[in-house]
Scaffold this motif. Structure first.
Motif, PDB file in Angstrom:
ATOM      1  N   ARG A  38       0.824  -1.224  -0.133  1.00  0.00           N
ATOM      2  CA  ARG A  38       0.107  -0.048  -0.038  1.00  0.00           C
ATOM      3  C   ARG A  38       0.782   1.112  -0.104  1.00  0.00           C
ATOM      4  NH1 ARG A  38      -3.403   1.104   5.250  1.00  0.00           N
ATOM      5  NH2 ARG A  38      -1.293   1.720   5.916  1.00  0.00           N
ATOM      6  N   GLU A  39       2.021   1.212   0.753  1.00  0.00           N
ATOM      7  CA  GLU A  39       2.810   2.419   0.742  1.00  0.00           C
ATOM      8  C   GLU A  39       3.581   2.452  -0.635  1.00  0.00           C
ATOM      9  OE1 GLU A  39       3.207   4.435   3.218  1.00  0.00           O
ATOM     10  OE2 GLU A  39       1.585   3.658   4.557  1.00  0.00           O
ATOM     11  N   LYS A  40       4.024   1.421  -1.160  1.00  0.00           N
ATOM     12  CA  LYS A  40       4.438   1.467  -2.373  1.00  0.00           C
ATOM     13  C   LYS A  40       3.729   2.045  -3.712  1.00  0.00           C
ATOM     14  CE  LYS A  40       6.450  -2.532  -3.160  1.00  0.00           C
ATOM     15  NZ  LYS A  40       7.210  -3.554  -3.544  1.00  0.00           N
ATOM     16  N   MET A  41       2.597   1.612  -3.516  1.00  0.00           N
ATOM     17  CA  MET A  41       1.520   1.848  -4.537  1.00  0.00           C
ATOM     18  C   MET A  41       0.690   2.849  -4.566  1.00  0.00           C
ATOM     19  SD  MET A  41       0.946  -2.154  -5.682  1.00  0.00           S
ATOM     20  CE  MET A  41       0.490  -2.526  -4.075  1.00  0.00           C
ATOM     21  N   LYS A  42       0.660   3.455  -3.349  1.00  0.00           N
ATOM     22  CA  LYS A  42      -0.190   4.639  -2.866  1.00  0.00           C
ATOM     23  C   LYS A  42      -1.679   4.214  -3.037  1.00  0.00           C
ATOM     24  CE  LYS A  42       3.334   7.438  -2.153  1.00  0.00           C
ATOM     25  NZ  LYS A  42       3.634   7.533  -0.728  1.00  0.00           N
ATOM     26  N   SER A  43      -1.895   3.080  -2.403  1.00  0.00           N
ATOM     27  CA  SER A  43      -3.194   2.354  -2.811  1.00  0.00           C
ATOM     28  C   SER A  43      -4.148   2.431  -1.319  1.00  0.00           C
ATOM     29  CB  SER A  43      -3.097   1.399  -3.708  1.00  0.00           C
ATOM     30  OG  SER A  43      -4.360   0.730  -3.993  1.00  0.00           O
ATOM     31  N   TYR A  44      -5.147   1.555  -1.597  1.00  0.00           N
ATOM     32  CA  TYR A  44      -5.667   1.318  -0.314  1.00  0.00           C
ATOM     33  C   TYR A  44      -6.051  -0.298  -0.196  1.00  0.00           C
ATOM     34  CZ  TYR A  44      -6.343   6.224  -0.358  1.00  0.00           C
ATOM     35  OH  TYR A  44      -6.326   7.733  -0.115  1.00  0.00           O
ATOM     36  N   ILE A  45      -5.229  -0.957   0.773  1.00  0.00           N
ATOM     37  CA  ILE A  45      -5.636  -2.152   1.007  1.00  0.00           C
ATOM     38  C   ILE A  45      -5.651  -2.477   2.358  1.00  0.00           C
ATOM     39  CG2 ILE A  45      -4.365  -4.466   0.809  1.00  0.00           C
ATOM     40  CD1 ILE A  45      -2.574  -3.268  -1.479  1.00  0.00           C
ATOM     41  N   GLU A  99     -14.929  -1.974  -1.548  1.00  0.00           N
ATOM     42  CA  GLU A  99     -14.239  -1.179  -0.540  1.00  0.00           C
ATOM     43  C   GLU A  99     -14.148   0.163  -0.901  1.00  0.00           C
ATOM     44  OE1 GLU A  99     -14.340  -3.375   2.571  1.00  0.00           O
ATOM     45  OE2 GLU A  99     -12.643  -2.120   2.645  1.00  0.00           O
ATOM     46  N   THR A 100     -13.610   0.467  -2.161  1.00  0.00           N
ATOM     47  CA  THR A 100     -13.336   1.632  -2.872  1.00  0.00           C
ATOM     48  C   THR A 100     -14.211   1.954  -3.988  1.00  0.00           C
ATOM     49  OG1 THR A 100     -11.568   0.961  -4.187  1.00  0.00           O
ATOM     50  CG2 THR A 100     -11.137   1.379  -1.985  1.00  0.00           C
ATOM     51  N   VAL A 101     -14.832   1.268  -4.674  1.00  0.00           N
ATOM     52  CA  VAL A 101     -15.740   1.630  -5.673  1.00  0.00           C
ATOM     53  C   VAL A 101     -17.345   1.452  -5.343  1.00  0.00           C
ATOM     54  CG1 VAL A 101     -16.446   1.047  -8.251  1.00  0.00           C
ATOM     55  CG2 VAL A 101     -14.032   0.681  -7.055  1.00  0.00           C
ATOM     56  N   GLN A 102     -17.804   2.615  -5.577  1.00  0.00           N
ATOM     57  CA  GLN A 102     -19.403   2.775  -5.178  1.00  0.00           C
ATOM     58  C   GLN A 102     -20.285   2.253  -6.662  1.00  0.00           C
ATOM     59  OE1 GLN A 102     -17.475   5.257  -4.025  1.00  0.00           O
ATOM     60  NE2 GLN A 102     -17.408   4.096  -1.976  1.00  0.00           N
ATOM     61  N   GLU A 103     -19.579   2.808  -7.687  1.00  0.00           N
ATOM     62  CA  GLU A 103     -20.308   2.561  -9.031  1.00  0.00           C
ATOM     63  C   GLU A 103     -20.288   0.952  -9.162  1.00  0.00           C
ATOM     64  OE1 GLU A 103     -18.307   6.412  -8.392  1.00  0.00           O
ATOM     65  OE2 GLU A 103     -17.517   4.400  -8.529  1.00  0.00           O
ATOM     66  N   LYS A 104     -21.196   0.698 -10.103  1.00  0.00           N
ATOM     67  CA  LYS A 104     -21.301  -0.610 -10.872  1.00  0.00           C
ATOM     68  C   LYS A 104     -21.322  -0.458 -12.269  1.00  0.00           C
ATOM     69  CE  LYS A 104     -23.451  -3.348  -7.149  1.00  0.00           C
ATOM     70  NZ  LYS A 104     -24.637  -4.269  -6.579  1.00  0.00           N
ATOM     71  N   TYR A 105     -20.449  -1.260 -13.045  1.00  0.00           N
ATOM     72  CA  TYR A 105     -20.233  -1.161 -14.429  1.00  0.00           C
ATOM     73  C   TYR A 105     -20.858  -2.349 -14.973  1.00  0.00           C
ATOM     74  CZ  TYR A 105     -16.900   2.558 -12.873  1.00  0.00           C
ATOM     75  OH  TYR A 105     -16.187   3.476 -12.130  1.00  0.00           O
ATOM     76  N   PRO A 163      -9.450   5.856 -14.284  1.00  0.00           N
ATOM     77  CA  PRO A 163      -8.451   4.978 -13.605  1.00  0.00           C
ATOM     78  C   PRO A 163      -8.619   3.470 -13.608  1.00  0.00           C
ATOM     79  CG  PRO A 163      -9.437   6.343 -12.028  1.00  0.00           C
ATOM     80  CD  PRO A 163     -10.352   6.532 -13.248  1.00  0.00           C
ATOM     81  N   GLN A 164      -8.147   2.612 -14.166  1.00  0.00           N
ATOM     82  CA  GLN A 164      -8.369   1.432 -13.949  1.00  0.00           C
ATOM     83  C   GLN A 164      -7.702   0.557 -12.638  1.00  0.00           C
ATOM     84  OE1 GLN A 164      -6.806  -0.760 -17.557  1.00  0.00           O
ATOM     85  NE2 GLN A 164      -8.827  -0.002 -18.759  1.00  0.00           N
ATOM     86  N   TYR A 165      -6.884   1.222 -12.088  1.00  0.00           N
ATOM     87  CA  TYR A 165      -6.503   0.735 -10.701  1.00  0.00           C
ATOM     88  C   TYR A 165      -6.974   1.701  -9.732  1.00  0.00           C
ATOM     89  CZ  TYR A 165      -3.090  -2.381 -13.148  1.00  0.00           C
ATOM     90  OH  TYR A 165      -2.437  -3.298 -14.054  1.00  0.00           O
ATOM     91  N   ARG A 166      -6.660   1.148  -8.304  1.00  0.00           N
ATOM     92  CA  ARG A 166      -6.956   2.073  -7.398  1.00  0.00           C
ATOM     93  C   ARG A 166      -6.056   3.296  -7.274  1.00  0.00           C
ATOM     94  NH1 ARG A 166      -7.825  -1.729  -1.653  1.00  0.00           N
ATOM     95  NH2 ARG A 166      -9.930  -2.251  -2.307  1.00  0.00           N
ATOM     96  N   THR A 167      -6.524   4.411  -7.123  1.00  0.00           N
ATOM     97  CA  THR A 167      -5.649   5.618  -7.155  1.00  0.00           C
ATOM     98  C   THR A 167      -5.786   6.824  -5.968  1.00  0.00           C
ATOM     99  OG1 THR A 167      -4.740   7.270  -8.583  1.00  0.00           O
ATOM    100  CG2 THR A 167      -7.029   6.811  -8.911  1.00  0.00           C
ATOM    101  N   SER A 168      -5.051   7.281  -5.481  1.00  0.00           N
ATOM    102  CA  SER A 168      -5.245   8.356  -4.590  1.00  0.00           C
ATOM    103  C   SER A 168      -5.563   9.827  -5.319  1.00  0.00           C
ATOM    104  CB  SER A 168      -4.056   8.657  -3.803  1.00  0.00           C
ATOM    105  OG  SER A 168      -2.959   8.730  -4.451  1.00  0.00           O
TER     106      SER A 168
END
Length: 549
Positions: free
Chosen positions: A68-75, A325-331, A340-345
């Motif tokens: 998470r720290e390396k990728m600036k993501s939320y895990i 966890e991080t996506v409210q929308e449904k595709y 963005p296709q990945y989690r992002t800050s």
């Protein structure tokens, strides 16, 4: 001073004492020192054992935090209760501080070392991952594929059975209710043709023409691939209905589709249809645990890293639908996030929506203009490489604060219309269907720029255009319109000016003639081409206030 160093010093003091003591005193001193040293070693061993166990627990369960720290993501790793109202006490607080210190050490080592873990450590972490953590890792750009276990072994095929036959049985098990007439027709046709194909394989029947399949005469050469593809297209439509997704899961569809996916690695079209089905099933949260247990997350994590934009985008849709966890929308089917296709800050400030025209598609419509440069195999700078989808490759890099969506929908000249004897839906029906899908994806919650490729005049489109113009003028929309000046060749004999200048003039906004044909009006030759740069300028100017905030 470390425990080992202290013990060495004690031993040296015993062995190098210069004043010869009395024999009794000497052994008494030695005994006392052994007792003291022994107790220190024992106590130190217990302390070190606790620290090692605590450290092992921290490393095993919290390694994802390093990523998470390396990728600036939320895990998220659920190693303890997350109930905020629970009174954890001093012990829990102390353990929390210990783990925080360990995470800092691991994070520091991760920055220094490019690959801080051994293979067995990746496997241990993969085994400890819960579903939410696994999905978070799959949606993290720099995550190592060793974080994912291989999918569980697939069940053996039934005796005297084949993947084609089991796929047919899966399709036959699905309800024939809640379907429109065309889906019912093609489900029936797929079952009929597959029955004839299976009979032909077993030597009981040869089929030429069948019930209308344009490629039925090829069954003698490639029957399995043909019938499997046709069955998959029908199952895609079934998977848009929640209750039918339940049937697919209950009848072993997740495992069967995975077997087909692995068998057809050299057939992107088969794999894309399979991913469409899994993506539709992922819209149903009660099926998430089954999808994860069957190994689809690790398969999609690998597909996300594919150089093929279409494959990566289908995988991204599946994982986004699984990530609650991080996506409210449904595709829903046909709605693809290119960025963005990945989690992002990175905060998303606005949406850019790409809508293809008749005979178009979500990806191929927006490719770079075909040229000889595209097939020359030589090293090139990244921005000079041919792209099969310039909104994802160019626009996402130039405007990272945008969510870029491309939409695919049925048109009257594509999909099943040419072969289905029943009437397909009207433009009004398709518009409402598309609107429902876009609302589910959260379109409308932030500013939107629409980019579309028009097919030209028709009575229905003319009415639609008039309604749009009235609405656009009332809302003071910014409009930019490109129009082709060159004819489009259809075959080698016919050339046609699809959208003439007078037809393209909306009467509002800028109208810019461009020396290209209709097919290339949406395909820039390269990144610094006028078509792309003027489009980029329009997006930035229109969304200037939103992008600044």
């Amino acid at each position: 001073m470390s425990l080992a160093a202290y013990c060495v010093i004690c031993c040296r003091r015993v062995g190098t004492s210069t004043s010869p003591p009395k024999s009794g005193t000497r052994w008494r001193d030695i005994r006392n020192k052994i007792k003291f040293t022994g107790s220190l070693i024992l106590g130190g061993s217990l302390f070190l054992t606790y620290e090692v166990l605590a450290l092992k627990k921290a490393v095993t369960l919290d390694t994802q935090v390093v990523e998470r720290e390396k990728m600036k993501s939320y895990i998220y790793v659920h190693t303890v209760s997350l109930d905020k109202g629970e009174n954890h006490g001093i012990a829990w607080q102390a353990r929390k501080e210990l783990h925080k210190a360990v995470r800092k050490v691991l994070a520091t080592s991760a920055k220094i070392l490019r690959n801080p873990f051994a293979d067995y450590q990746y496997r241990l972490i993969a085994q400890a991952c819960d579903p939410k953590t696994l999905i978070g890792l799959a949606r993290s750009k720099e995550s190592d594929l060793r974080f994912f276990l291989l999918p569980p072994p697939l069940p053996s095929l039934k005796e005297d059975s084949s993947t084609e036959e089991e796929l047919r049985q899966l399709l036959a098990s699905l309800p024939q209710t809640e379907l429109d007439e065309c889906i019912q027709y093609f489900t029936s046709l797929a079952l009929s043709e597959s029955s004839q194909s299976l009979a032909a394989q077993k030597g009981g029947l040869w089929c030429f023409g069948g019930n209308g399949l344009p490629y039925a005469e090829s069954f003698g050469e490639v029957p399995s691939a043909t019938v499997e593809m046709f069955c998959l297209e029908a199952i895609v439509k079934h998977s848009e209905i929640s209750t039918h997704c339940d049937k697919i899961e209950a009848n072993g569809g997740l495992q069967l589709l995975q077997r087909l996916y692995q068998l057809h690695k050299d057939c992107p079209k088969v794999q894309r249809n399979i991913m469409r089905i899994i993506g539709n099933m992922a819209l149903n949260e009660h099926l998430h645990s089954s999808i994860v247990r069957s190994g689809w997350v690790s398969i999609m994590a690998e597909a996300m890293k594919s150089d093929r934009i279409m494959e990566a985008s289908h995988a991204a849709r599946i994982l986004a639908n699984l990530d609650r966890e991080t996506v409210q929308e449904k595709y829903q089917d046909g709605v693809y996030v290119l960025h963005p296709q990945y989690r992002t800050s990175q905060p998303i400030k606005a949406d850019v929506l790409f809508i293809h025209g008749l005979m178009g598609a979500a990806f191929k419509t927006w490719r770079q203009q075909d040229s000889e440069q595209a097939v020359i195999e030589k090293p090139m700078e990244e921005e000079d490489r041919y792209t099969t989808c310039w909104p994802k490759t160019w626009l996402a890099k130039d405007c990272p604060a945008l969510r870029i969506i491309s939409v695919e929908y049925d048109t009257t000249l594509s999909d099943w219309r040419a072969r289905c004897p029943m009437e397909r839906k009207s433009i009004a029906f398709r518009s409402n269907e598309l609107l429902r899908k876009l609302r589910a994806a959260g379109v409308g919650d932030r500013p939107v720029v629409w980019i579309s490729h028009s097919m030209g005049d028709s009575p229905a489109l003319k009415t639609l255009q008039d309604d749009f113009l009235e609405f656009a003028k009332d809302q003071n929309f910014q409009v930019l319109n490109f129009v082709e000046t060159l004819p489009t060749y259809i075959g080698s004999m016919i050339k046609l000016h699809v959208v003439p200048v007078e037809s393209a003039d909306l009467g509002i906004g800028d109208l810019i003639p461009v020396d290209v044909n209709h097919l290339n009006i949406c395909k820039p030759k390269k990144k610094d081409a006028f078509l792309y740069q003027r489009t980029l300028q329009f997006i930035r100017e229109t969304l200037a206030k939103d992008l600044e905030n």
